[in-house]
Motif scaffolding. Structure first.
Motif, short mmCIF file in Angstrom:
data_model
loop_
_atom_site.label_atom_id
_atom_site.label_comp_id
_atom_site.label_asym_id
_atom_site.label_seq_id
_atom_site.Cartn_x
_atom_site.Cartn_y
_atom_site.Cartn_z
N ARG A 178 -15.15 -3.54 -27.13
CA ARG A 178 -14.13 -4.56 -27.34
C ARG A 178 -13.75 -5.24 -26.04
O ARG A 178 -13.38 -6.42 -26.04
CB ARG A 178 -12.89 -3.91 -27.98
CG ARG A 178 -11.90 -4.93 -28.52
CD ARG A 178 -12.45 -5.65 -29.73
NE ARG A 178 -11.55 -6.69 -30.20
CZ ARG A 178 -11.71 -7.35 -31.34
NH1 ARG A 178 -12.74 -7.09 -32.12
NH2 ARG A 178 -10.85 -8.27 -31.71
N ALA A 282 -11.47 3.23 -38.76
CA ALA A 282 -12.01 2.30 -39.74
C ALA A 282 -11.79 2.84 -41.16
O ALA A 282 -11.29 3.94 -41.36
CB ALA A 282 -13.51 2.08 -39.48
N LYS A 288 -13.79 3.20 -34.12
CA LYS A 288 -14.57 2.14 -33.51
C LYS A 288 -13.67 1.31 -32.61
O LYS A 288 -12.45 1.32 -32.75
CB LYS A 288 -15.22 1.24 -34.57
CG LYS A 288 -16.11 1.97 -35.56
CD LYS A 288 -16.62 1.02 -36.63
CE LYS A 288 -17.49 1.75 -37.65
NZ LYS A 288 -17.96 0.85 -38.72
N ASP A 290 -12.22 -1.71 -32.35
CA ASP A 290 -11.99 -2.83 -33.24
C ASP A 290 -10.91 -3.78 -32.76
O ASP A 290 -10.74 -4.86 -33.34
CB ASP A 290 -11.62 -2.31 -34.64
CG ASP A 290 -10.39 -1.41 -34.60
OD1 ASP A 290 -9.97 -1.01 -33.50
OD2 ASP A 290 -9.85 -1.10 -35.68
N TYR A 291 -10.15 -3.41 -31.73
CA TYR A 291 -9.05 -4.27 -31.28
C TYR A 291 -8.67 -3.85 -29.86
O TYR A 291 -8.81 -2.70 -29.48
CB TYR A 291 -7.85 -4.12 -32.22
CG TYR A 291 -6.79 -5.19 -32.03
CD1 TYR A 291 -6.94 -6.45 -32.59
CD2 TYR A 291 -5.65 -4.93 -31.29
CE1 TYR A 291 -5.98 -7.43 -32.41
CE2 TYR A 291 -4.68 -5.91 -31.11
CZ TYR A 291 -4.86 -7.15 -31.67
OH TYR A 291 -3.90 -8.13 -31.49
#
Length: 858
Positions: A178, A282, A288, A290-291
């Motif tokens: 990320r 997730a 993961k 993800d942000y």
């Protein structure tokens, strides 16, 4: 009547026929006009629309780590197309069968006959000028293989078209995924890829393309404008520390079944971010990246107890006379303060200011803030603004969250806001913003902006270099900083984070456990955190760990986030050479033999001799690559210098070089580059060769080499003694080895038996002092010594407890501290401190009265 009707019908038919005739004539005239008079105009327009200039995308720049390891790069892939119109009929009929077989074997999605029919159908239709042979994209090596196939090897006459497509590739997989980020087809994205899009994308070029059935075919007419590749971005991230941070965070998230978590590791002096990990849960239960929870809006939360450091800094700035051993009454663990009920996890009673912070007492911090700022809350928020907590940091990546620090002018301000804000609620900060404040405390009050990009480069040329940016040269006074340091160290030594206290270095930090605000009320869902720096006496790294909504295992910052901090700190200190020097100094110095120098590459030999302190004396002019020692014996042992001369046997191609004395790697390099085959036996350096030096050596000749070790194998080194740790009062671990003797001798490890004279002599040699001559003892004396040795405690912790019991619980009577100037009493302000600080009863262990002094000495 009948005649008039018939006449009317005939007239209408004639008129209709005339109209059709005129319309047909007009159409024919228009066709001839377009065909013959405007034909050139329309042919030019058709050509213009069929052939046009289109942009050619540039190769995207790379993203590097701090040591220039590639974190993201662009790899070329190709779509395979074919123009059957340029292929000669005779060549096509002769080789179409072979080409179809090659395509079938490579793609393995159709048979040879199917590919042959596809090729023949395209070649038979003269209107087809472009056909995509397969949707699969091939890499560069496969492209080179395609270029050797029948028909295709004729290059332009073969009609093969390779359309380049750049694909982004991350060699380290999902590491810092990320943070590296992405850019999609709509030019939207996140991370470094999106933030530095203009630098990385480069400048596209232009080329002429022809519209043909099935797509666009490039036209190579020499007017192409080549694209300019994008710049490279060099970050401050350390690959090893990044991997360690993600691993520690992932294991903690799985163990506690948390919602998400983030870690930021930063250098104190420079503000360079060495690792930043963001992992979210997730839908399938995996974690993961993800942000960007570390600095973006979704990671902006109420910090909780980690904000108490800012509150205490404001209190110390407002009242410099407040000392760490002043006493605060926290009551039975529940108290009404500023119109709101504040609670502690357990009753603390009367404790010192130091203990208020160590035990993370909500009541104690709220009472201190309420006492000093209740009459003027704006003064409290002004201190927070002075610390820079109300402004964004100007981070180099897009998407930094805006901090929210409530002000008395805010419509939502109430009489409970002051005491609530003091313990980290009714305000919101991103983890990076909290870390920047802690980093300023570790950096002597200098607040620097976090930095994740160091340079913008083009090959080896630096286009733009980013320096450390100072946001505030001094956030508070030195006296306040000393108090804050002592409190942060106390949290790890004796407070909520004492379980993560390391033995070989020190940590200063603060735990945080904040309730989550959901549906208009606070729930028993927690955001846990730990923020601090290490080593505490000479801060090098600052770090923050945030783990949100743990659902099993622990629920507090001390249980969930603090162990992750310790894991990351251990990895950092293990790689820090400065912290290892005192440990290596404990090992007695041993003289090691100088390595034997015989022959090899001049550059490599010079490098090794320079590293071990042997100046090389060579008669080589610098143009020769291979050199040889002048003497057969090891000159390094005699004169501690290496005399080298050029190896003349290497300079004659076609003749056998002298490889005696070379390592097997160098010998293989010389012989195999001359086309000779090598058969080697043994280990070490080459002692004998089957073909004499200087003889003619044809390619393919087999040369036998016999290798022998350069020295006899040495015995395994002796096991090192267990490290001796210092007590809390004295942290001398990080004192450099060359700084002389320590102020205090290290406490020797307990032993169950009396050391022998031989062992005493060895210890005296290791310490550099003269050993005392052993004296003989009588049997009675030996028995007493043995009895005394067996009674001696086996661990340093036991002796420490014994010392603690013998320490006084309070200072002797009649010995008072110098009186301080008192402030005039006001009816609206209640002084919660006691006048007799040292004599006040405190819920502290018996050794507690000397703890503050011990910390100062530590």
């Amino acid at each position: 009547m009948k005649g008039s009707v018939k006449k009317s019908i005939v007239t209408r038919v004639r008129l209709a026929f005339l109209g059709v005739t005129l319309f047909s004539g007009a159409v024919a005239w228009k066709i001839s006009h377009i065909q013959y008079q405007e034909g050139a105009k329309w042919r030019a327009l058709e050509q213009e629309r069929r052939i046009s200039y289109q942009p050619v995308p540039a190769t995207r720049g790379n993203i590097y780590s701090d040591n220039e390891s590639i974190m993201a790069t662009s790899l070329p892939f190709y779509r395979v197309a074919w123009d059957p119109g340029v292929v000669d009929d005779a060549m096509f009929r002769a080789k179409v069968d072979s080409l179809a077989g090659c395509l079938a074997r490579f793609f393995q999605d159709r048979s040879k006959d199917e590919y042959k029919r596809k090729l023949m159908a395209a070649h038979g239709d003269r209107d087809v000028r472009y056909i995509r042979l397969n949707s699969r994209q091939i890499n560069f090596q496969e492209k080179k293989e395609f270029a050797t196939w029948p028909i295709f090897r004729a290059k332009r006459k073969g009609g093969v078209i390779f359309e380049k497509v750049d694909k982004r590739f991350r060699p380290f997989g999902g590491l810092a995924q990320r943070t590296v980020g992405f850019v999609n087809e709509d030019k939207n994205g996140a991370g470094l890829e999106f933030t530095f899009q203009q630098k990385l994308a480069g400048k596209p070029g232009e080329a002429l393309f022809e519209r043909v059935p099935g797509g666009f075919k490039p036209v190579y007419d020499g007017t192409e404008i080549k694209p300019q590749p994008g710049y490279d971005v060099k970050t401050t991230l350390d690959i090893n520390l990044q991997d360690g941070a993600e691993d520690a965070l992932y294991r903690a998230l799985v163990a506690n079944d948390a919602k998400y978590g983030c870690v930021i590791l930063m250098e104190v002096k420079t503000g360079e971010i060495k690792a930043v990990a963001n992992l979210g849960k997730a839908e399938d239960g995996t974690y993961k990246e993800d942000y960007n929870y570390a600095f973006a809006d979704q990671g902006r939360t109420e910090p909780g107890s980690t904000f108490k450091l800012a509150s205490m800094a404001a209190v110390f700035e407002a009242d410099p006379t407040l000392q760490l051993d002043d006493v605060v009454d926290t009551g039975p663990g529940r108290m009404l303060i500023g119109g709101a009920v504040k609670t502690d996890s357990h009753a603390n009673g009367r404790i010192t200011v130091q203990q208020v912070f160590e035990r993370s007492s909500n009541i104690g911090v709220a009472r201190l803030v309420q006492e000093h700022f209740a009459g003027n809350p704006t003064r409290y928020t002004d201190y927070l603004k002075k610390f820079g907590l109300d402004k964004p940091l100007g981070f180099q990546m897009n998407g930094e969250a805006l901090p929210y620090v409530k002000d008395p002018r805010d419509p939502s301000w109430s009489r409970t806001s002051l005491s609530t804000m003091s313990i980290g609620y009714e305000l919101k900060l991103a983890p990076l913003q909290t870390l920047a404040f802690y980093n300023a405390v570790a950096n002597g009050g200098v607040k620097v902006a976090p930095m994740i990009v160091r340079e913008i480069k083009q090959a080896d040329q630096v286009i733009e270099h980013f320096e450390t940016r100072v946001l505030n040269p001094k956030i508070c006074s030195d006296a306040t900083l000393r108090k804050l340091h002592a409190m942060l160290e106390g949290v790890v030594l004796e407070g909520t984070a004492r379980k993560i206290q390391p033995k070989d270095y020190t940590i200063a930090g603060k735990t945080g456990t904040a309730w989550k605000f959901k549906n208009g009320r606070y729930t028993k869902t927690y955001s846990t955190s730990f923020c601090g720096f290490f080593p505490a006496d000479k801060p090098k790294y600052s770090c923050i760990v945030v783990i949100d909504s743990p659902s099993k295992g622990g629920w507090s910052g001390a249980e969930v986030a603090a162990p992750v901090f310790r894991d990351i700190a251990d990895r950092c200190m293990a790689r820090d050479q400065a912290s290892q020097r005192p440990m290596l100094a404990r090992v007695p110095a041993r003289r090691t033999p100088v390595p034997l120098v015989r022959a090899g590459l001049q550059q490599e030999i010079a490098l090794v001799c320079d590293r071990i302190g042997l100046p090389g004396q060579t008669r080589a002019t610098g143009g020769e690559e291979w050199v040889r020692a002048t003497a057969a014996v090891d000159t390094a042992f005699v004169a501690r210098t290496v005399s080298l001369r050029p190896d003349a046997s290497v300079a004659h191609p076609g003749r056998m070089p002298d490889v005696r004395g070379l390592t097997l790697r160098d010998a293989l390099f010389l012989l195999e580059n001359r086309g000779l085959k090598v058969q080697a036996s043994g280990t070490g350096r080459v002692r004998e060769q089957s073909v004499a030096p200087g003889e003619f050596a044809k390619r393919g000749l087999l040369v036998g080499l016999i290798l022998t070790p350069t020295a006899a194998p040495t015995a395994a080194p002796l096991a090192l003694p267990a490290p001796v740790h210092t007590e809390v009062e004295e942290n001398t671990l990080l004192i450099p080895a060359e700084s002389g003797t320590r102020s205090k001798a290290l406490k020797p490890a307990a032993s169950a038996t009396r050391p022998t004279a031989k062992l005493a002599t060895a210890k005296a040699k290791a310490s550099g002092t003269k050993a005392e001559k052993p004296t003989s003892a009588s049997p009675e004396t030996a028995a007493k010594l043995a009895t005394k040795a067996t009674k001696k405690p086996a661990s340093s912790s036991a002796s420490t407890k014994e010392k603690a019991k013998n320490k006084p619980t309070a200072e002797p009577k009649g010995k008072e501290k110098p009186a301080k100037s008192k402030k005039p009493a006001t009816p609206t302000k209640v002084d919660i401190r006691t006048t007799q600080r040292s004599a006040a009863p405190v819920s502290r262990p018996s050794a507690g009265t000397t703890t503050a002094k011990n910390r100062k000495s530590a």
